[in-house]
Design an enzyme around this catalytic site. Structure first.
Site, PDB file in Angstrom:
ATOM      1  N   TYR A 278       0.792  -1.228   0.000  1.00 27.82           N
ATOM      2  CA  TYR A 278       0.000   0.000   0.000  1.00 27.82           C
ATOM      3  C   TYR A 278       0.826   1.281   0.000  1.00 27.82           C
ATOM      4  O   TYR A 278       0.278   2.372   0.067  1.00 27.82           O
ATOM      5  CB  TYR A 278      -0.943   0.006   1.223  1.00 27.82           C
ATOM      6  CG  TYR A 278      -0.207  -0.181   2.529  1.00 27.82           C
ATOM      7  CD1 TYR A 278       0.367   0.892   3.191  1.00 27.82           C
ATOM      8  CD2 TYR A 278      -0.057  -1.456   3.079  1.00 27.82           C
ATOM      9  CE1 TYR A 278       1.068   0.716   4.378  1.00 27.82           C
ATOM     10  CE2 TYR A 278       0.627  -1.636   4.265  1.00 27.82           C
ATOM     11  CZ  TYR A 278       1.190  -0.548   4.906  1.00 27.82           C
ATOM     12  OH  TYR A 278       1.884  -0.727   6.077  1.00 27.82           O
ATOM     13  N   GLY A 279       2.144   1.166  -0.093  1.00 26.45           N
ATOM     14  CA  GLY A 279       2.998   2.354  -0.002  1.00 26.45           C
ATOM     15  C   GLY A 279       4.146   2.305  -0.992  1.00 26.45           C
ATOM     16  O   GLY A 279       3.941   2.228  -2.195  1.00 26.45           O
ATOM     17  N   THR A 280       5.367   2.308  -0.475  1.00 33.81           N
ATOM     18  CA  THR A 280       6.545   2.403  -1.343  1.00 33.81           C
ATOM     19  C   THR A 280       6.827   1.135  -2.135  1.00 33.81           C
ATOM     20  O   THR A 280       7.713   1.137  -2.991  1.00 33.81           O
ATOM     21  CB  THR A 280       7.800   2.782  -0.528  1.00 33.81           C
ATOM     22  OG1 THR A 280       8.114   1.720   0.378  1.00 33.81           O
ATOM     23  CG2 THR A 280       7.596   4.099   0.211  1.00 33.81           C
ATOM     24  N   LEU A 281       6.067   0.061  -1.900  1.00 32.90           N
ATOM     25  CA  LEU A 281       6.205  -1.157  -2.704  1.00 32.90           C
ATOM     26  C   LEU A 281       5.236  -1.182  -3.892  1.00 32.90           C
ATOM     27  O   LEU A 281       5.329  -2.063  -4.745  1.00 32.90           O
ATOM     28  CB  LEU A 281       5.981  -2.399  -1.832  1.00 32.90           C
ATOM     29  CG  LEU A 281       7.106  -2.709  -0.853  1.00 32.90           C
ATOM     30  CD1 LEU A 281       6.638  -3.682   0.218  1.00 32.90           C
ATOM     31  CD2 LEU A 281       8.317  -3.260  -1.584  1.00 32.90           C
TER      32      LEU A 281
ATOM     33  N   GLU B 240      11.001  -3.887   5.719  1.00 35.38           N
ATOM     34  CA  GLU B 240       9.962  -3.417   6.636  1.00 35.38           C
ATOM     35  C   GLU B 240      10.349  -3.543   8.115  1.00 35.38           C
ATOM     36  O   GLU B 240       9.608  -3.110   8.985  1.00 35.38           O
ATOM     37  CB  GLU B 240       8.649  -4.171   6.375  1.00 35.38           C
ATOM     38  CG  GLU B 240       8.138  -4.064   4.952  1.00 35.38           C
ATOM     39  CD  GLU B 240       7.655  -2.666   4.579  1.00 35.38           C
ATOM     40  OE1 GLU B 240       7.847  -1.702   5.353  1.00 35.38           O
ATOM     41  OE2 GLU B 240       7.077  -2.524   3.498  1.00 35.38           O
TER      42      GLU B 240
END
Length: 121
Positions: free
Chosen positions: A12-15, A78
């Site tokens: 949901y973010g930088t991936l 993470e």
């Protein structure tokens, strides 16, 4: 959660595709866009978001089928299990997937992303 020896992972973010850490998913299979059930908060930590439980927002993201090697690389990124915790969640469509969350007490002072979408924050 497992599709022929692959692990389903919600990001949901930088991936996300087009984001700076997406290269870790180069060997993964894109399974489609997805949303969480409306029981989370997405918080802005500046350069990355964090997902926390016990909210009221559906968070936008993508699902990938990953192998164990990819999952281990993402665990390292993470900080699992010390920073983020890899956890099973149920998406809005009923699929069970892994994702990374933080305990709510780690994220109290950060602004909410009301839309639930990191890209349009």
């Amino acid at each position: 959660m497992n599709q022929k020896n692959k692990i389903l992972l919600f990001v949901y973010g930088t991936l996300l595709s087009g984001e700076p850490n997406h290269t870790l998913l180069n060997d993964a299979r894109f399974m489609g866009k997805a949303m969480t059930q409306p029981c989370y908060e997405l918080l802005d930590f500046g350069f990355f978001p964090t997902l926390v439980p016990e909210g009221h927002v559906s968070v936008c993201g993508e699902v990938y089928a990953v192998d164990e090697k990819t999952l281990q690389a993402i665990d390292q990124l993470e900080g699992h299990p010390h920073w983020y915790r890899r956890t099973v969640i149920t998406l809005a469509d009923g699929r069970e997937v892994f994702t990374y969350i933080q305990p709510k007490e780690h994220a109290k002072k950060h602004p909410r992303i009301q839309s639930g979408d990191w890209r349009i924050r």
